[in-house]
Design a protein around this motif. Sequence first.
Motif, PDB file in Angstrom:
ATOM      1  N   ASP A  12     -12.151   1.363 -13.638  1.00 16.97           N
ATOM      2  CA  ASP A  12     -12.170   1.790 -14.710  1.00 16.97           C
ATOM      3  C   ASP A  12     -11.306   3.149 -14.582  1.00 16.97           C
ATOM      4  N   GLU A  13     -10.832   4.161 -13.279  1.00 11.52           N
ATOM      5  CA  GLU A  13     -10.321   4.786 -13.262  1.00 11.52           C
ATOM      6  C   GLU A  13      -8.566   4.492 -13.353  1.00 11.52           C
ATOM      7  N   GLU A  14      -8.372   4.799 -13.937  1.00 14.07           N
ATOM      8  CA  GLU A  14      -6.454   5.333 -14.329  1.00 14.07           C
ATOM      9  C   GLU A  14      -5.140   4.928 -13.130  1.00 14.07           C
ATOM     10  N   LEU A  15      -5.793   6.006 -12.215  1.00 14.54           N
ATOM     11  CA  LEU A  15      -5.126   6.633 -11.454  1.00 14.54           C
ATOM     12  C   LEU A  15      -5.002   5.238 -10.580  1.00 14.54           C
ATOM     13  N   ILE A  16      -5.996   4.463  -9.903  1.00 13.87           N
ATOM     14  CA  ILE A  16      -6.488   3.499  -9.457  1.00 13.87           C
ATOM     15  C   ILE A  16      -6.097   2.049  -9.243  1.00 13.87           C
ATOM     16  N   ARG A  17      -6.718   2.721 -10.901  1.00 16.17           N
ATOM     17  CA  ARG A  17      -6.188   0.834 -11.082  1.00 16.17           C
ATOM     18  C   ARG A  17      -4.048   0.494 -11.096  1.00 16.17           C
ATOM     19  N   GLN A  18      -3.661   1.805 -11.681  1.00 21.36           N
ATOM     20  CA  GLN A  18      -2.277   2.032 -11.410  1.00 21.36           C
ATOM     21  C   GLN A  18      -1.900   1.649  -9.877  1.00 21.36           C
ATOM     22  N   LEU A  19      -2.476   2.099  -9.358  1.00 19.16           N
ATOM     23  CA  LEU A  19      -1.743   2.856  -7.543  1.00 19.16           C
ATOM     24  C   LEU A  19      -1.616   0.626  -7.358  1.00 19.16           C
ATOM     25  N   ILE A  20      -3.208  -0.186  -7.712  1.00 18.20           N
ATOM     26  CA  ILE A  20      -3.561  -1.509  -6.884  1.00 18.20           C
ATOM     27  C   ILE A  20      -2.095  -1.906  -7.633  1.00 18.20           C
ATOM     28  N   VAL A  21      -2.290  -2.096  -9.065  1.00 16.73           N
ATOM     29  CA  VAL A  21      -1.836  -2.704  -9.796  1.00 16.73           C
ATOM     30  C   VAL A  21       0.139  -2.189  -9.296  1.00 16.73           C
ATOM     31  N   ARG A  22       0.422  -1.349  -9.059  1.00 18.32           N
ATOM     32  CA  ARG A  22       1.644  -1.209  -8.482  1.00 18.32           C
ATOM     33  C   ARG A  22       1.878  -2.177  -6.966  1.00 18.32           C
ATOM     34  N   CYS A  23       1.154  -1.305  -5.841  1.00  5.13           N
ATOM     35  CA  CYS A  23       1.553  -2.630  -4.713  1.00  5.13           C
ATOM     36  C   CYS A  23       1.269  -4.083  -4.887  1.00  5.13           C
ATOM     37  N   LEU A  24       0.107  -4.397  -5.713  1.00  4.24           N
ATOM     38  CA  LEU A  24      -0.017  -6.253  -5.882  1.00  4.24           C
ATOM     39  C   LEU A  24       1.511  -6.832  -6.092  1.00  4.24           C
ATOM     40  N   ARG A  25       1.607  -5.984  -7.158  1.00  2.00           N
ATOM     41  CA  ARG A  25       3.436  -6.290  -8.546  1.00  2.00           C
ATOM     42  C   ARG A  25       4.165  -6.776  -7.235  1.00  2.00           C
ATOM     43  N   LYS A  26       4.344  -5.374  -6.205  1.00  3.42           N
ATOM     44  CA  LYS A  26       5.425  -5.525  -5.449  1.00  3.42           C
ATOM     45  C   LYS A  26       4.999  -6.729  -4.127  1.00  3.42           C
ATOM     46  N   GLN A  27       4.073  -7.151  -4.190  1.00  2.00           N
ATOM     47  CA  GLN A  27       4.156  -8.080  -3.307  1.00  2.00           C
ATOM     48  C   GLN A  27       3.896  -9.838  -4.408  1.00  2.00           C
ATOM     49  N   PRO A 115      -2.892   0.790   0.606  1.00  2.00           N
ATOM     50  CA  PRO A 115      -2.680  -0.217   0.904  1.00  2.00           C
ATOM     51  C   PRO A 115      -2.737  -1.947   1.311  1.00  2.00           C
ATOM     52  N   GLN A 116      -2.007  -1.570   2.934  1.00  2.00           N
ATOM     53  CA  GLN A 116      -1.982  -2.654   4.000  1.00  2.00           C
ATOM     54  C   GLN A 116      -3.363  -2.883   3.973  1.00  2.00           C
ATOM     55  N   ASP A 117      -4.175  -2.373   3.502  1.00  2.00           N
ATOM     56  CA  ASP A 117      -5.533  -3.102   3.587  1.00  2.00           C
ATOM     57  C   ASP A 117      -6.076  -3.827   2.829  1.00  2.00           C
ATOM     58  N   LEU A 118      -5.521  -3.546   1.188  1.00  2.00           N
ATOM     59  CA  LEU A 118      -5.166  -4.446  -0.279  1.00  2.00           C
ATOM     60  C   LEU A 118      -4.691  -5.607  -0.098  1.00  2.00           C
ATOM     61  N   ILE A 119      -3.715  -5.536   0.979  1.00  2.00           N
ATOM     62  CA  ILE A 119      -2.819  -6.338   0.180  1.00  2.00           C
ATOM     63  C   ILE A 119      -3.308  -7.804   1.717  1.00  2.00           C
ATOM     64  N   ARG A 120      -4.010  -6.983   2.956  1.00  2.00           N
ATOM     65  CA  ARG A 120      -4.520  -8.422   4.056  1.00  2.00           C
ATOM     66  C   ARG A 120      -5.731  -8.771   3.132  1.00  2.00           C
ATOM     67  N   THR A 121      -6.343  -8.452   3.005  1.00  2.00           N
ATOM     68  CA  THR A 121      -7.879  -7.884   2.272  1.00  2.00           C
ATOM     69  C   THR A 121      -7.490  -9.798   1.082  1.00  2.00           C
ATOM     70  N   VAL A 122      -6.873  -9.124  -0.168  1.00  2.00           N
ATOM     71  CA  VAL A 122      -6.519 -10.058  -0.955  1.00  2.00           C
ATOM     72  C   VAL A 122      -5.996 -11.680  -0.303  1.00  2.00           C
ATOM     73  N   ALA A 123      -4.598 -10.929   1.219  1.00  2.00           N
ATOM     74  CA  ALA A 123      -4.131 -12.477   1.612  1.00  2.00           C
ATOM     75  C   ALA A 123      -5.396 -13.183   1.686  1.00  2.00           C
ATOM     76  N   SER A 124      -5.849 -12.926   2.358  1.00  2.00           N
ATOM     77  CA  SER A 124      -6.969 -13.129   3.287  1.00  2.00           C
ATOM     78  C   SER A 124      -7.462 -14.422   2.701  1.00  2.00           C
ATOM     79  N   VAL A 125      -8.008 -13.790   1.482  1.00  2.00           N
ATOM     80  CA  VAL A 125      -9.328 -13.865   0.566  1.00  2.00           C
ATOM     81  C   VAL A 125      -8.091 -15.298  -0.212  1.00  2.00           C
ATOM     82  N   LEU A 126      -7.120 -14.626  -0.644  1.00  3.96           N
ATOM     83  CA  LEU A 126      -6.531 -16.730  -0.894  1.00  3.96           C
ATOM     84  C   LEU A 126      -6.148 -17.543  -0.848  1.00  3.96           C
ATOM     85  N   ALA A 127      -6.269 -17.296   1.203  1.00  2.00           N
ATOM     86  CA  ALA A 127      -5.937 -18.032   1.638  1.00  2.00           C
ATOM     87  C   ALA A 127      -7.366 -18.809   1.991  1.00  2.00           C
ATOM     88  N   THR A 128      -8.554 -18.620   1.873  1.00  2.00           N
ATOM     89  CA  THR A 128      -9.894 -18.526   2.087  1.00  2.00           C
ATOM     90  C   THR A 128     -10.149 -20.513   1.242  1.00  2.00           C
TER      91      THR A 128
END
Length: 142
Positions: A12-27, A115-128
């Motif tokens: 719900d927090e727009e700033l955090i949401r924008q950061l997450i979106v930008r980080c994941l789209r970059k991946q 950001p690297q924690d976000l990327i690592r967590t997402v990647a590991s769950v997707l690999a599970t």
Amino acid sequence: QAGATRILILEDEELIRQLIVRCLRKQGYEVVESKDGKETVRLYSEAMEAGDPFDLVLSDLTIEGGMGGIETMQALRQIDPDVRAVVSSGYSDAPAMANPGEYGFMAVLPKPYPPQDLIRTVASVLATAPVAMDVGHGQATS
């Protein structure tokens, strides 16, 4: 683009949401954002019906004045018992953060996180859990 891994964000927090979106789209992930659990459930449901389901949900635990992560997860699991989700919160002592599996989450992401924690967590769950099980389904629907 076809074949991109699709991630649905509940934050719900727009700033955090924008950061997450930008980080994941970059991946290279395809990212769809939502601000409230009801919206998250609707988007997830529509994507499944369209034969283009999300591969992962990243959910904030507490949503100001809206449907939060736990209720959202309960609703998502009724639609898709195999939903893959990560819960995120600044309240590290919240029950869902301590025992994510009891609430259907596969991992936790304590806020604030780099950001690297976000990327690592997402990647590991997707690999599970490989997504390959559904290959061939929904091809004929138009």
